[in-house]
Design an enzyme around this catalytic site. Structure first.
Site, PDB file in Angstrom:
ATOM      1  N   GLU A 156       0.819  -1.220   0.000  1.00 52.58           N
ATOM      2  CA  GLU A 156       0.000   0.000   0.000  1.00 52.58           C
ATOM      3  C   GLU A 156       0.855   1.273   0.000  1.00 52.58           C
ATOM      4  O   GLU A 156       0.880   2.020   0.981  1.00 52.58           O
ATOM      5  CB  GLU A 156      -0.955   0.006   1.192  1.00 52.58           C
ATOM      6  CG  GLU A 156      -2.048  -1.019   1.075  1.00 52.58           C
ATOM      7  CD  GLU A 156      -3.150  -0.858   2.112  1.00 52.58           C
ATOM      8  OE1 GLU A 156      -2.909  -0.223   3.148  1.00 52.58           O
ATOM      9  OE2 GLU A 156      -4.247  -1.379   1.881  1.00 52.58           O
ATOM     10  N   GLU A 316      -6.829  -7.476  -0.709  1.00 53.35           N
ATOM     11  CA  GLU A 316      -7.201  -7.390   0.711  1.00 53.35           C
ATOM     12  C   GLU A 316      -8.615  -6.843   0.846  1.00 53.35           C
ATOM     13  O   GLU A 316      -9.004  -5.920   0.130  1.00 53.35           O
ATOM     14  CB  GLU A 316      -6.289  -6.414   1.461  1.00 53.35           C
ATOM     15  CG  GLU A 316      -4.908  -6.881   1.752  1.00 53.35           C
ATOM     16  CD  GLU A 316      -4.148  -5.840   2.582  1.00 53.35           C
ATOM     17  OE1 GLU A 316      -4.784  -5.108   3.361  1.00 53.35           O
ATOM     18  OE2 GLU A 316      -2.928  -5.753   2.412  1.00 53.35           O
TER      19      GLU A 316
HETATM   20  C1  GLA Z   1      -4.093  -2.363   4.869  1.00 58.48           C
HETATM   21  C2  GLA Z   1      -2.734  -2.983   5.032  1.00 58.48           C
HETATM   22  C3  GLA Z   1      -2.735  -4.165   5.938  1.00 58.48           C
HETATM   23  C4  GLA Z   1      -3.611  -3.927   7.127  1.00 58.48           C
HETATM   24  C5  GLA Z   1      -4.989  -3.600   6.663  1.00 58.48           C
HETATM   25  C6  GLA Z   1      -5.961  -3.435   7.800  1.00 58.48           C
HETATM   26  O1  GLA Z   1      -4.785  -2.884   3.822  1.00 58.48           O
HETATM   27  O2  GLA Z   1      -2.181  -3.368   3.800  1.00 58.48           O
HETATM   28  O3  GLA Z   1      -1.403  -4.387   6.330  1.00 58.48           O
HETATM   29  O4  GLA Z   1      -3.111  -2.872   7.873  1.00 58.48           O
HETATM   30  O5  GLA Z   1      -4.939  -2.396   5.965  1.00 58.48           O
HETATM   31  O6  GLA Z   1      -7.199  -3.005   7.345  1.00 58.48           O
END
Ligand code: GLA
Length: 661
Positions: A156, A316
Site C-alpha cells: 500500500e 485485501e
Molecule cells: C491495509 C494494510 C494491511 C492492514 C490492513 C488493515 O490494507 O495493507 O497491512 O493494515 O490495511 O485493514
C-alpha cells in the site's frame, strides 16, 4: 471496455483465495494448524513476508532466511502458493537508527519516529538501496521455490516526506517537468504574492507556511510524490525480474475508497503487461452515504480500469470489522460472501483478505480475520469455507472478462487539483461525487467503468463526467462525442489547465464542446437547494450560464434564474451540460434513456456478466434486496449445480452464478 484475455493470471490453480499470512506472530505448532485449516477452506494463495524485514535482516549485514524457508516449504508441502512480499513496507528500528535521514518528516518539520510502520523517506538513498538489496536477495533465493506464485512489492504505497532529501528530489523532478526556472515560475504563476524564484535552492516542498500555499506547487507535489513511489516500486520490480523473469509482480493499490494518494492510472501502466498484475485493497466506509454493495462495486470497477483489460485481483478486504474503524461496524452474516462474489463478478481473479489469522498483539489485534479470535468454530470461518467452496466451483470463470456500456470519468490529477487550497466551495469534492454517480448507475443496474478521460472511450454508449475540474484539452472527449457517444458533464468542470491556472473564458477547456458560456459561479450553502423548472433540484453549486450554441433543457427557478441544463448535438453524438449538482440523478438518467444491463431486473438485484472469448458467459446474481427476485437468464447455477430458468427466484441475501445456456 473489454478486458484483454491473457495467460498471466495469478499462477495458482483456479481463482485465487486466501489472505495475508503472518506466521512470524505464532509458534510452529500453530503453522501446522493454519495449513490444515487453509486446506479445509480451499485457500490456495497467501501473502507472506509483508512485514518481516526485522526477521530476515535483524541487523546490518545479518541475513537469516531460516523461518521464511520453513514457511515456504510448509506451504509447498500443503499445496498452497505464496504471494511473496519483499517486506520493504516497514524498515525495522535498527535501520532507522543506523540511517536517521530515512525517517519521514511531515509538513511541520516533525520527524516521524519508528514505533509504528512505514517509517521511511522514499527519497533517501540509503532506503532506496536497501529495498533493492532486499528484493534482490529474496528473488535470488526463492525464484525457483515450488510455493512461489507471484511477488508482492512493498505494501500500500502512500508515504510522503518533506525533508531536505525530498526537496532535492522535488527540484530534480521539477527541472524535468518545467525545464528552467522561467518555466517553473510561469507554471506556478509566481508573480502572484511575489513568489518568483531566482535560484532552485529556494524551491521547497509544501511545508507549513504563513498563508495559503501556491496551489500549482501543491499539485506538482502530489504528482511528484506519486512518481517517486512508482520509481521505488519499479526499482524493486526490476531487481526481482532479473532473477525471476517468469512470475507475476504486483503491489496492492488502494483505488477503492477515498484514497487518491497516487495517480493510480499512471501506476496502472507499470503494473499491467507481461508479468505484472494489478492488485487492489478495499476496506468499506461504515458511515458513508453510499451503501456497501455500491462501495464494493465502485472499488471493483475502478480496479478493472487500472488493469486496462489485463487480469487483476482483490488482494485485501476484511471478513468483518477493521481495527482502524474503531470496531463500530461489523459485517452482517453473508456480507462477506456477497462482497467477495461481487468482486469476482466484476472481474477479479479471486478474493483475498487481510488477514488469515487474527493477531493477538499489535495495533491490529482487533482487526477481523479469516480465522477470528473466536477460532474456526465460528460464523466467520464457516463463511470463509463456504466461499472457498464456491470459488472451486467457479474455476471455469477464470480469464473471462466484463464489458461495460457506460463509464464515469476519473482523473486523479483532477481530483488533486479540485482539492488544492483556495477553492470557491469546500463541498465540491470530486471523489465522493464520482462515487455518488457510480452508485446511482449501480442502483439502475448499469455496470459502469471508471475511465481516464484520455483513454479510448469509443466503446461506451454513455460517458459521465460528474466533476472534471482539471482538463487541458477537450480533444479526446470531442472525438468521443463526434463519433456517436453521449457525454454528460457536471458543473465546475474544464476549469483549470494542467498547472491549475484558470482557463480563459469559462468553462475553459469544455466551452467550445458544450456550447455554453459560464459567467459566474454561485456556490450553494450546505443544506440549501435550488429548484429547476423541470422539477429537478440542485445543491452545492450553481452557475450563471448562457447558451452560445446549445439547447436549454431546464433553467433555475430561483436565483440565478439562468439556464441550468444544456444539450447539444455534435457530430454523430450529443453532449449535456449541468450547471448544478442534481440532488437526484435518476430523473436525468430517465431523460437520457439509460437502460439497465438486464431490463426488468428488480431493484437491488446485482447482475453482472463475465464472458470468455469463445462465447461462454456467466451471469453473477447477488440479491441485496428484501424480497425473492427472479434472475432473467437460463442455464446452470455453478454454485449449486442446479438448472436455472428466468422464473427461478433468488432469495434475499443469496447469490447464484449462472452459466448461460
Ligand atoms: C491495509 C494494510 C494491511 C492492514 C490492513 C488493515 O490494507 O495493507 O497491512 O493494515 O490495511 O485493514
Amino acid at each position: 471496455m473489454a478486458q484483454r484475455n491473457t495467460d498471466i493470471v495469478p499462477t495458482v490453480d483456479g481463482l485465487a483465495y486466501g489472505g495475508d499470512y503472518n506466521p512470524e506472530q505464532w509458534g510452529r505448532e500453530v503453522w501446522d494448524e493454519d495449513v490444515r485449516l487453509m486446506r479445509k477452506a480451499g485457500v490456495n494463495l497467501v501473502s507472506v513476508n509483508i512485514f518481516a524485514w526485522a526477521g530476515i535482516n535483524p541487523a546490518p549485514d545479518v541475513w537469516d532466511f531460516e523461518r521464511l524457508d520453513a514457511v515456504m516449504d510448509l506451504l509447498a508441502e500443503g499445496g498452497i502458493k505464496a504471494d511473496l512480499a519483499t517486506s520493504t513496507a516497514s524498515p525495522p528500528p535498527w535501520f532507522s537508527q543506523a540511517h536517521p535521514e530515512t525517517l519521514p518528516v511531515n509538513a511541520e518539520g516533525v520527524v516521524l519516529n519508528s514505533g509504528a510502520r512505514a517509517e521511511y523517506c522514499p527519497h533517501a538513498p540509503a532506503f532506496q538501496a536497501a529495498v533493492v538489496e532486499m528484493a534482490t536477495r529474496l528473488a535470488e533465493r526463492y525464484a525457483d521455490h515450488p510455493a512461489l506464485a507471484m511477488w508482492h512489492v512493498g505494501n500500500e504505497y502512500y508515504r510522503s516526506c518533506l525533508c531536505d532529501l525530498a526537496a532535492d528530489a522535488f527540484r530534480a523532478w521539477l527541472q524535468e517537468r518545467h525545464g528552467d526556472l522561467d518555466g517553473l515560475n510561469a507554471a506556478w504563476g509566481t508573480t502572484f504574492w511575489s513568489q518568483t524564484y531566482s535560484d532552485w535552492s529556494q524551491v521547497l516542498p509544501p511545508r507549513i507556511c504563513a498563508e495559503t500555499p501556491n496551489p500549482s506547487l501543491v499539485l506538482d507535489w502530489r504528482r511528484f510524490g506519486s512518481d517517486a513511489l512508482l520509481r521505488l516500486f519499479r526499482s524493486e520490480a526490476e531487481a526481482i525480474a532479473k532473477h525471476c523473469p517468469d512470475k507475476p509482480i504486483t503491489t496492492n493499490l488502494m483505488v477503492t475508497g477515498n484514497f487518491a494518494h497516487l495517480d493510480y492510472h499512471r501506476w496502472g501502466e507499470h503494473v499491467t503487461g507481461p508479468n505484472r498484475l494489478v492488485a487492489t485493497d478495499h476496506y468499506l466506509l461504515p458511515d458513508d452515504e453510499i451503501g456497501w454493495p455500491e462501495q464494493v462495486a465502485f472499488g471493483a470497477d475502478a480496479s478493472r480500469g487500472l488493469a486496462a483489460g489485463g487480469p487483476w485481483l482483490l488482494m485485501e478486504q476484511s471478513t468483518n470489522s477493521s481495527a482502524w474503524r474503531r470496531g463500530y461496524f461489523a459485517k452482517r452474516p453473508g456480507d462477506q460472501l456477497r462482497h467477495s462474489l461481487s468482486y469476482v463478478a466484476r472481474g477479479s481473479e479471486g478474493a483475498m483478505f487481510f488477514q488469515w489469522r487474527a493477531s493477538r498483539y499489535g495495533a491490529e489485534r482487533y482487526h477481523s480475520a479469516m480465522v477470528p479470535h473466536g477460532g474456526a468454530d465460528s460464523r466467520v470461518f464457516r463463511e470463509v469455507e463456504q466461499f472457498g467452496a464456491w470459488l472451486r466451483r467457479l474455476t471455469e470463470v477464470k480469464g473471462s472478462t466484463v464489458v461495460s456500456r457506460a463509464a464515469v470519468l476519473l482523473d486523479f490529477q483532477s481530483v488533486w487539483a479540485a482539492n488544492t487550497p483556495g477553492q470557491p466551495s469546500a463541498d465540491m469534492d470530486t471523489y465522493p461525487e464520482l462515487r455518488r454517480w457510480h452508485a446511482a448507475l449501480w442502483r439502475r443496474g448499469v455496470t459502469t467503468d471508471l475511465a481516464n478521460p484520455e483513454w479510448d472511450l469509443s466503446g461506451y454508449e454513455y460517458v459521465f463526467a460528474p466533476h472534471l475540474y482539471l482538463l487541458d484539452s477537450d480533444a479526446n472527449l470531442r472525438a468521443y462525442v463526434e463519433g456517436g457517444g453521449t457525454l454528460v458533464v457536471g458543473p465546475y468542470s474544464g476549469i483549470v489547465d494542467r498547472n491549475d491556472h484558470v482557463h480563459e473564458g469559462l468553462p475553459g477547456a469544455l466551452r467550445d464542446l458544450i456550447g455554453v458560456r459560464v459567467e459566474e459561479f454561485v456556490p450553494i450553502p450546505k443544506g440549501d437547494k435550488v429548484a429547476l423548472d423541470d422539477g429537478i433540484e440542485g445543491e452545492t453549486w450553481s452557475e450563471v450560464a448562457h447558451a452560445i450554441d446549445a439547447e436549454v433543457v431546464a433553467s433555475f427557478e430561483d436565483y440565478p434564474h439562468t439556464p441550468a441544463v444544456f444539450r447539444r448535438e455534435r457530430g454523430r453524438g450529443e453532449v449535456w451540460y449541468l450547471s448544478t449538482r442534481p440532488v437526484a440523478l435518476d430523473p436525468l438518467f430517465e431523460r437520457l434513456g439509460v437502460a439497465a444491463d438486464f431490463p426488468d431486473a428488480p431493484e437491488r438485484l446485482e447482475l453482472v456478466r463475465r464472458r470468455h472469448e469463445d462465447g461462454r458467459a456467466y451471469v453473477f446474481a447477488i440479491n441485496h434486496g428484501e424480497a425473492p427476485a427472479p434472475v432473467p437468464v437460463a442455464g446452470t447455477d455453478l454454485l449449486t449445480g442446479e438448472p436455472w430458468t428466468p422464473a427461478t427466484p433468488l432469495d434475499p441475501g443469496s447469490c447464484a452464478v449462472i452459466r448461460e445456456a
